[in-house]
Write a protein that holds these residues in place. Structure first.
Motif: not given
Length: 890
Positions: A630-631, A645-646, A651-652, A662-663
């Motif tokens: 998804i990323a 979202e990225l 992260d996950r 991106y955070g």
């Protein structure tokens, strides 16, 4: 329950002054009972209890002393007024010309006004309780016969007022579905006239309809205690009580969950249809009601309500609830339904061979003695002989008493039972029989005998005597009403809103999440896309539903659960690596089982509970893979709207470097819009993934600052301490000092340390900042120190802080000057209204060159100065308040 007569009623015991006329007259001031003389209490009752809340002096003189209006009597009345005022400490009875008037100083509650408000708002039960206690019931000896007659007349008038209002509401009720106001009316009528069989009947009926069987029994006992020794209870009341006890017996026999239900919310059209069918079936003929809906939508609760109403209407209640594990046992639901019926005498009346056929199927405990030899029956005619035998048995039962037969979870019934029910429906010609079947149509295959029931629609009657109810979700108003019943009154509003959103108008979902929240098993998620703890009961339902979905379609659901928001079909196919046509087929399959719902051109999982259940069914390795896919898709799209979202997906997925990148971008982006709480979530991702110690230290500081600004003080304090430690470790002393200042402020807010310890800590930070010539930190420390001295009431310490602020006014550091001006503006707290406004204006001017946090603080301080001055510049204060609100929102 022991009633404390030395305390006011609980509903208004916190009022500064309470005047109780119904259990009095009594007066409470700050919760303490005021001792009144007999004449003082009588005067209070006479004026406040009068219909117009005022009385002429001449009438008061006659009622109190049976005296004419003469100077000596008037002097005596003036003395009584004076002594009452002295005793209570406030004026409760005032003089207006030649009248005595009921006065009500600010903060005073008079229970007679509460009584009137109860009638206006249809809270008739409370009003009836007060009227039953009696006006002036604690007065003891009345001043004279005239007063006693007046008091008796007023008490009767108040009782009559409740009775007439309750009777009007009851007469205007909907007979099929009494409203809350009608229930209140029935209870009020019973409270005031517990010996009237008409009111007793109504009270028992409404209590039984609400499932309060023990309460209905209590009403019957109270009624019988009103009767004389030789007076038997009313026949209609006795008959109703037998039906009520049958309801309780039926619930116990079926092993239904015996707990307090929330009232059945909504479903009024469906209940009206069921009531109509019951009335028709009570007369004659066969009525079939099919209730359809997905798991947990409320079918069992709806069936239970129909059973309760039918039993109260005189029906024989036969109930069965098949389970999947027993679906191979022939006629098992029919046997369960007849478990509580004494069938032997009916079988004896049928004779042979019918008795033997039925007896061979029923358990041995249903028939006294051996069933007898079963006559030889040709196998080809066995099924018809069996059907005819049970048809004759049910016909005999219905001729004795109308029959309601309910089969919950019909989809788990065996084929023979389904054939039996269809046989009865097609050939019934006898007296009243109503069959209610609840089912989940999505579990039925087209070649199954149950398909006939599943094919019925709710558009109208397919055949004569057949009706269908399609149960859907509740309305928004009904969902809110259900949540109010399920949660305590002190539940925070944001928690109620979240649970409503989580339950998604589904009654069972709402019930289960509310129960888990109240029990502490469900907590509100702290971060976006965090899975919710799905209640165990819902896990079982959703797991069963997942088992019916193909493996490939379920993998598509995994993608949607990991994304957490709807996706276009082409994008979904790209992430899942499927052909577009394949993806469309799988989406349709998921839609049939309510896992996916279309919103415009996009498809997503409609309920957060379902998304969480699907997400939690994925293994850790596959979760990381899905988040990575998804990323990668979102990053390749190049959209600027998916930065947050990225950060979460990288992260996950375990891609730490990109999660940090991106955070930080997402945190800075949302900070620009003022979403401090969201920024904290993204800084948390940066802290968790940063390998560089300096990056992690500064990110920890940013996280701590956001938590502190968002008033998450419990979490902010330890994070501030950690941030200060990490920042010092990488040599960033200046930001570390600010973390320590905020931590002292947070500890003070929570009262975690004594004031002397807090003052010692902030002094140490201030001295270190002075050594490093970090004047902004010095000013921040002084601002916290000012608040600490103010809390301690230390005027000398406050004066020293103001002197330090004066010295900082000439500092070259703009931020330090701004904070110093804001600190000096606080002189308004101590009456210095000349210097404070100038300091507030200077703070606003210097804050223009600083960030939003300083500008907001400066505006708030200026507003505080305006309000404290009380100089009448209301328009200016409103403008300042408006400026502060706009800045806070931005």
């Amino acid at each position: 329950m022991v009633i404390d007569l030395t305390a006011p009623s609980p509903e208004y015991r916190h009022a500064p002054c309470v005047v109780e006329l119904f259990r009095g007259p009594r007066v409470f001031v700050d919760g303490a009972l005021v001792s009144l003389s007999g004449f003082q209490a009588s005067l209070l009752l006479l004026v406040h209890g009068h219909q117009r809340r005022r009385i002429r002096r001449s009438d008061a003189l006659w009622l109190l002393w049976e005296s004419d209006d003469e100077p000596r009597a008037r002097h005596r009345l003036r003395q009584l007024l004076h002594m009452l005022r002295r005793r209570v400490g406030r004026e409760l009875v005032a003089s207006e010309g030649d009248d005595l008037v009921a006065a009500r100083p600010e903060g005073t509650v008079v229970d007679l006004e509460v009584f009137r408000a109860g009638i206006e708002r249809h809270r008739l039960r409370d009003a009836a309780r007060m009227a039953r206690e009696g006006l002036g019931s604690a007065l003891g000896r009345a001043p004279g016969a005239a007063f006693e007659q007046w008091l008796e007349g007023r008490a009767l008038a108040l009782r009559r007022e409740v009775l007439e209002h309750a009777s009007r509401i009851w007469d205007a009720r909907d007979p099929g579905e009494p409203s809350e106001e009608a229930v209140e009316a029935a209870e009020a009528l019973f409270l005031l006239q517990p010996g009237d069989p008409v009111h007793v009947y109504r009270a028992i009926e409404v209590r039984a309809r609400e499932g309060r069987i023990a309460s209905a029994e209590a009403a019957f006992v109270a009624y019988t205690q009103q009767l004389g020794e030789d007076q038997p209870p009313d026949a209609k009341v006795l008959e109703l009580m037998e039906r009520v006890r049958a309801v309780e017996k039926g619930v116990a026999a079926d092993h239904l969950v015996r707990r307090r239900h929330a009232p059945l919310v909504g479903r009024k059209p469906e209940l009206a249809l069921a009531e109509r069918l019951l009335k028709e079936a009570a007369a004659e003929g066969f009525r079939l009601l099919v209730i359809r809906g997905d798991a947990g939508i409320g079918k069992s609760r709806f069936v239970e309500e129909i059973r309760r109403r039918a039993t109260l209407s005189g029906f024989r209640d036969l109930h069965a609830a098949p389970v999947e594990i027993e679906r191979q046992i022939g006629l098992n639901p029919i046997i369960d339904a007849l478990a509580g019926v004494e069938v032997e005498r009916h079988l004896d009346a049928l004779g042979q061979p019918w008795k033997a056929v039925v007896a061979s199927v029923l358990p041995s405990h249903a028939i006294q003695g051996p069933p007898g030899e079963i006559p030889p029956i040709q196998e080809s005619s066995l099924s018809r002989r069996l059907m005819d035998a049970f048809w004759m048995l049910f016909d005999a039962l219905a001729r004795e008493q109308p029959v309601l037969m309910t089969v919950d979870d019909l989809q788990w019934a065996d084929r023979t039972t389904l054939a039996m029910l269809r046989f009865l429906q097609r050939r019934w010609e006898g007296p009243g029989f109503m069959l209610v079947c609840a089912m989940r149509p999505e579990t039925v295959r087209s070649d199954h005998p149950l398909a006939w029931f599943a094919d019925l629609t709710g558009d109208g009657e397919e055949e004569e005597g057949i009706s269908v109810v399609e149960l859907c979700g509740l309305t928004e108003e009904e969902s809110e009403r259900l949540i109010r019943h399920l949660l305590p009154d002190d539940t925070p509003p944001h928690a109620r809103r979240y649970l409503l959103q989580l339950g998604a108008s589904h009654p069972f979902y709402l019930t289960e999440v509310a129960k888990d929240y109240e029990a502490g098993r469900l907590t509100l998620p702290e971060r976006a896309l965090d899975a919710v703890a799905v209640p165990v009961s819902l896990q079982l339902i959703l797991r069963t539903r997942m088992e019916h979905v193909g493996e490939d379609a379920m993998r598509l659901a995994h993608v949607l659960s990991a994304r957490g928001r709807p996706m276009r079909l082409a994008h979904l196919a790209e992430v899942a690596r499927l052909e577009l046509e394949q993806c469309a087929d799988f989406v349709e399959e998921l839609s049939r089982w309510d896992f996916v719902e279309a919103t415009g051109a996009e498809f997503g999982i409609p309920h957060e509970l379902i998304r969480s259940a699907v997400y939690q069914s994925i293994g850790d390795a596959r979760r990381a893979y899905l988040h990575g896919r998804i990323a990668g898709f979102l990053e390749a799209s190049g959209s600027p709207d998916v930065v947050g979202e990225l950060a979460i997906h990288f992260d996950r997925a375990g891609e730490r470097e990109k999660a940090v990148h991106y955070g930080r971008l997402a945190a800075e982006e949302v900070l620009q819009s003022g979403a401090v709480g969201s920024a904290a979530q993204y800084f948390d991702i940066v802290v968790a993934n940063a390998d560089d110690e300096e990056v992690r230290a500064h990110a920890t500081g940013d996280l701590a600052r956001c938590l502190h600004m968002d008033r998450q003080i419990q979490r902010a304090n330890p994070t501030l301490e950690l941030a200060a430690t990490r920042l010092r470790k990488v040599g960033a002393t200046r930001p570390a000092l600010r973390m320590e200042i905020r931590r002292v402020e947070g500890l003070a807010e929570l009262g975690a340390l004594p004031l002397p310890d807090l003052l010692e800590r902030i002094t140490a930070v201030k001295e270190e900042a002075e050594t490093q010539e970090d004047w902004e930190a010095v000013a921040l420390a002084l601002d916290v120190e000012l608040h600490l001295h103010h809390r301690a009431g230390d005027l000398q310490g406050i004066s020293q802080v103001f002197e330090a602020f004066e010295r900082l006014r000439s500092c070259r550091d703009t931020a330090a000057r701004c904070i110093a001006h804001m600190g000096l503006a606080m002189q308004a707290l101590f009456g210095s209204y000349s210097a404070a406004p100038r300091a507030a204006a200077a703070a606003i001017h210097s804050s223009q060159f600083l960030d939003k946090e300083y500008r907001l603080k400066a505006l708030v301080r200026a507003l505080l100065v305006d309000l404290l001055r009380g100089c009448g510049r209301k328009d200016h204060s409103r403008r300042r308040l408006s400026d502060a609100r706009v800045l806070a929102q931005n």
